[in-house]
Write an enzyme that holds these catalytic residues in place. Structure first.
Site, mmCIF file in Angstrom:
data_model
loop_
_atom_site.group_PDB
_atom_site.id
_atom_site.type_symbol
_atom_site.label_atom_id
_atom_site.label_comp_id
_atom_site.label_asym_id
_atom_site.label_seq_id
_atom_site.Cartn_x
_atom_site.Cartn_y
_atom_site.Cartn_z
ATOM 1 N N CYS A 54 39.649 93.919 -10.888
ATOM 2 C CA CYS A 54 38.391 94.289 -11.540
ATOM 3 C C CYS A 54 38.594 95.056 -12.835
ATOM 4 O O CYS A 54 37.628 95.328 -13.551
ATOM 5 C CB CYS A 54 37.542 95.133 -10.593
ATOM 6 S SG CYS A 54 38.336 96.675 -10.099
ATOM 7 N N CYS A 81 33.789 101.330 -12.706
ATOM 8 C CA CYS A 81 32.405 101.334 -12.256
ATOM 9 C C CYS A 81 32.029 102.636 -11.555
ATOM 10 O O CYS A 81 32.877 103.485 -11.268
ATOM 11 C CB CYS A 81 32.160 100.159 -11.322
ATOM 12 S SG CYS A 81 33.069 100.288 -9.758
ATOM 13 N N CYS A 131 37.261 99.568 -4.374
ATOM 14 C CA CYS A 131 37.305 100.839 -5.102
ATOM 15 C C CYS A 131 37.935 101.940 -4.252
ATOM 16 O O CYS A 131 38.682 102.778 -4.758
ATOM 17 C CB CYS A 131 35.900 101.253 -5.521
ATOM 18 S SG CYS A 131 35.155 100.132 -6.743
#
Length: 330
Positions: A54, A81, A131
């Site tokens: 990502c 993010c 994440c």
């Protein structure tokens, strides 16, 4: 930093309130300098980790008391993010107060659970579990930097599902123990594939070295081969049982003789402090099977070893196995 108005209501509802709060108001974002480390008499460790899938990256700062290996402070910088920010913030908080060895045991699941509003509801949608995995990996990197070793030192198994930290060995064992036949069953038993789904089959958002569909197919094939081998071995064993002693090869005869000696003869010899070894077994030209033995212990000096005891041993073997047996002491 995430803003509430960037996400519509339906998607926002998939994130816990704790995640939303940490996205917008992280408590441990920042950096620690060498000056701060010196002022506190601690060692500064800086570790970086990036997720290729990502493009997110995180930098972790630890202040460590070298006398106790305890992490007295932690901060982070996150490049990515809002979920990466929330996961990194939670990870930093979980590290504080732990020793380096204790911190390495913090998993991505620990990070995700710490961000839940209640124990039963995931803190983030499945596709965002990576994440918290990144937070787990940067901890390993920081510990490796402190110890001066490779981060792989902390990973003793091949991890197939990064989201749930499920290893290849665990998946194969669960398939075997529970005779699983579908990927859905694997997920039900192990949680592998329950989050981002990249480990289920090729084509997900992150390329994997191992996929559940392939592991299942390979393990099922191995199980089938083992089953066929077990049937074949059973048939071979039964065939050996069906053979008479005189039809067995030397190895078969040795096993049969050893079994009778263990059950019928050694206990008798041990009663008087003796024992024996089978030195050799040969097929004689006259059709007899010659069994060469060596007496041990009290039997080695006993005069009946060539008469009464020898005849008793030979008689027991003939009664249990074959009249063609001949016992010869060495």
């Amino acid at each position: 930093m995430a803003k509430n108005n960037l996400i519509n209501g339906s998607i926002w509802d998939e994130y816990s309130q704790k995640v939303q709060d940490r996205m917008n108001h992280p408590r441990y974002m920042g950096e620690i300098t060498e000056e701060e480390a010196k002022a506190k008499g601690a060692k500064l460790i800086v570790a970086d980790f990036g997720a290729e899938s990502c493009g997110d990256a995180v930098r972790l700062y630890w202040l460590i008391d070298e006398k106790t290996d305890k992490i007295i402070d932690a901060k982070f910088k996150s490049f990515g993010c809002g979920t990466a920010i929330a996961s990194s913030d939670t990870m930093a908080e979980l590290c504080i107060g732990k020793t380096v060895d204790e911190a390495v045991k913090i998993t991505n699941l620990d990070v995700e659970r710490a961000m839940r509003d209640n124990p039963e509801t995931p803190a983030v949608p499945p596709q965002k579990m990576h994440c918290s995995v990144m937070a787990y990996d940067v901890i390993k990197q920081a510990a490796a930097n402190y110890r001066g070793i490779d981060p792989a030192h902390f990973e003793d198994e091949i991890i197939v599902c990064e989201c749930a930290r499920v290893s290849l060995g665990t998946i194969k064992e669960v398939i075997r123990l529970n005779d699983l036949k579908t990927v859905e069953e694997i997920t039900e038993y192990t949680k592998a594939g329950a989050f981002c789904g990249s480990c289920i089959k090729p084509g997900g958002h992150e390329k994997r070295n191992y996929y559940l569909v392939d592991i299942l197919a390979q393990t099922r094939a191995e199980m089938e081969q083992e089953k066929l081998k077990a049937v074949a071995d059973a048939k071979t064993a039964q065939k050996s049982v069906d053979l008479s002693f005189d039809e067995l090869n030397i190895i078969g005869k040795f096993k049969a003789v050893e079994d009778v000696i263990d059950k019928e003869i050694r206990p008798m010899l041990a009663f008087d402090g003796g024992n024996l070894d089978i030195v050799d077994i040969k097929n004689a030209d006259d059709g007899k099977t010659d069994i060469y033995i060596r007496y041990l212990g009290a039997c080695s000096g006993c005069s009946s070893g060539a008469t009464g005891t020898l005849y008793a041993i030979e008689n027991v073997l003939q009664e249990n196995l074959s009249n063609n047996i001949r016992v010869l002491p060495i």
